[in-house]
Structure formats: C-alpha cells, structure tokens
Design an enzyme around this catalytic site. Structure first.
Site, short mmCIF file in Angstrom:
data_model
loop_
_atom_site.label_atom_id
_atom_site.label_comp_id
_atom_site.label_asym_id
_atom_site.label_seq_id
_atom_site.Cartn_x
_atom_site.Cartn_y
_atom_site.Cartn_z
CG LEU A 1 5.00 134.36 -46.63
CD1 LEU A 1 5.74 133.47 -45.63
CD2 LEU A 1 6.00 135.16 -47.45
CG ASP A 2 -1.78 133.63 -51.83
OD1 ASP A 2 -2.16 132.59 -51.28
OD2 ASP A 2 -2.47 134.27 -52.63
N GLY A 3 0.23 130.82 -51.77
CA GLY A 3 0.38 129.80 -52.80
C GLY A 3 1.10 128.54 -52.37
CB SER B 1 3.53 134.88 -54.21
OG SER B 1 3.02 134.38 -52.99
CB SER B 2 -0.66 133.37 -55.76
OG SER B 2 0.11 132.45 -55.01
#
Length: 288
Positions: A41-43, A233-234
C-alpha cells in the site's frame, strides 16, 4: 420529492454498476483466477500532499480503497489477500505519525469485527503477520481478538502484515527451525541411549540438517500459499523487504496510481496479465 428522485437515481446507478461488475467478473472467471493477491500500500502520504489533505487523511483514504479492493477480490473468487500494512522500518518515522497510524489501525481492527463489516459479509478469517510484540498493548490485544473471533471463518483469508519485514520473518523461521531441531535431536538421543545406541551416529547425523521445509514450516506466512500476483502502487518496482521468500514465481504489477487511487480497473488489468502469463508461471512452478 426531489430527495426521493435523487435516492432512486442513486440506487439505480449503484445497482447498474454492481451488475456490470459482476458480469465482468463472470467473464474473467472463464480464465484462471489467482488464488492469492498481495498488495504493498504505497502512496498514502503522497496522496495527502497531492490533495492538500490533513495529517493522516491519506491513510484513511487508503483504507477506503483497501475495503473496495478486498470486496472486488472476494467477489471475483480470490481466496487469499495479503496487505503490507506497516513495516518494522516504519517505526523509524516521526513518533506522532507512527502513533497516528497505530490509532487508525486500532480503529479499523475494531471496525472489522462489526456485524456489517466485510469480514462478516464474506466469511473472512483474519491473520496478523509479523512480530506482534512490537505493537502497543492495545493494538496487539485488538489484533489477537480479531484473529480469535474470525478463526472459524473459512471462505476467504485476509493476512495483514504489521511490524513485518521479510528478513525478520526469515531470521525468525531459521531460529525456530534450529530450536525445533534441537528438541528433536535431544529426544532422539534419549531414545538412542535407552536402546543402547541402536539408532546409530549416522542416523543422528542425518537428522542434524535443517532443510528448506523446516524453514518454510516456521515462516509467518506459512498459513497461506505463495502469492500469484503482487501489486505495488505508485509505480514503484521495489519489494521493500516484503515476501522475499514467497515471490520467486510471482507476477509483479506496479500501476502508477497512488494507493488511494487504485481501483477496479487496476485489479482487472492485473488479473488479465496473470491469465496471459498463467501457462508460463505454471510451467516454472512444476520445474521447482
């Protein structure tokens, strides 16, 4: 009157979207469906800065995205979903930020146990993966309660990696494997002494070796099969010390969207890529 019309239009629109989503999933189900999806879960913080949101609001927006994606996964027939919620390295962040994340985690863990939550709707069993001793007493107690309350659910599995890194998991597994082997050898030595050395030094020597299976049996993630797809993500392509042991034969997908922006289209694209690569992935797994 206007409110009633607005409510009716909203209901019809929502029902239409739900119908189209289920139709799309039925089409996808003609091909192979991944059994296990993992998410980094990046960003969340960048999303908050991008939209000039308050402190911690990016994580809350990310949680809403997570709930939607979990729902889509379970509707599609994905049994295992793993999320990288909080790394051991994240404890190095500012104390107020860490505390904010812990408070949000406690709030959402308690929310998962409510009757109308996704956990109860889809019969989800929850595991918290990692060194839980690093968590505060309140968060650890809530996590343990969630695991106990959902222990009889078996339709779907949610694995939440908190206070986790892959290197810590591997070191922990190696230590546990050594301890198991020590107990095994002590037990065999006692039996050998009682039988006047009938087992023999060669047999004892064979059991002195720690094998890959001994390590894997003690991994935190031993409760689930290896992931089929890992989505970060990101647009980042780093694994960031996440599931290093389990992702040697896993499809990686890195959409440029920040985590709160990740949605249905990204999930569908990941599944389509998996279906396209499925034959090759299965071939590699059989060769291992």
């Amino acid at each position: 009157m206007e409110n009633k019309k607005g409510g009716l239009v909203g209901w019809l629109f929502g029902s239409s979207i739900g119908y189209l989503r289920r139709f799309l999933f039925r089409v996808l189900s003609v091909g192979p469906i991944p059994n296990h999806l993992a998410f980094i879960l990046d960003g969340n913080r960048r999303y908050a800065r991008k939209w000039d949101l308050g402190e911690g609001m990016g994580h809350r927006a990310g949680f809403l995205s997570l709930m939607s994606l979990m729902k889509y996964c379970y509707e599609l027939g994905v049994k295992y979903v793993t999320i990288y919620a909080f790394s051991i390295d994240n404890f190095r962040r500012r104390p107020d930020e860490v505390q904010g994340v812990m408070d949000l985690m406690l709030e959402k863990i308690e929310g998962l146990l409510k009757e109308e939550s996704i956990v109860n709707q889809y019969g989800v069993r929850v595991y918290f993966i990692g060194d839980l001793t690093l968590l505060s007493e309140t968060v650890r107690s809530a996590a343990e309660k969630a695991m106990k309350v959902t222990s009889n659910n078996d339709k779907s599995i949610l694995l939440i990696c908190v206070a986790y890194t892959s290197t810590d998991e591997i070191v922990h597994a190696a230590q546990e494997a050594c301890e198991d082997k020590r107990h095994e050898l002590l037990s065999m030595k006692k039996i050998n002494d009682a039988q006047n050395g009938e087992i023999g030094k060669e047999k004892l020597g064979e059991n002195n070796v720690i094998k890959i299976a001994d390590i894997e049996r003690n991994l935190y993630m031993g409760v689930a099969p290896d992931p089929d797809i890992l989505i970060r993500s990101s647009g980042e392509t780093r694994l960031s010390n996440f599931l290093l042991w389990q992702t040697s034969n896993c499809l990686l997908y890195s959409p440029k969207a920040l985590w709160p922006e990740v949605g249905l289209r990204h999930l569908v694209w990941a599944v389509l890529n998996f279906q396209r690569a499925h034959a090759e992935l299965e071939k590699r797994r059989k060769q291992l």
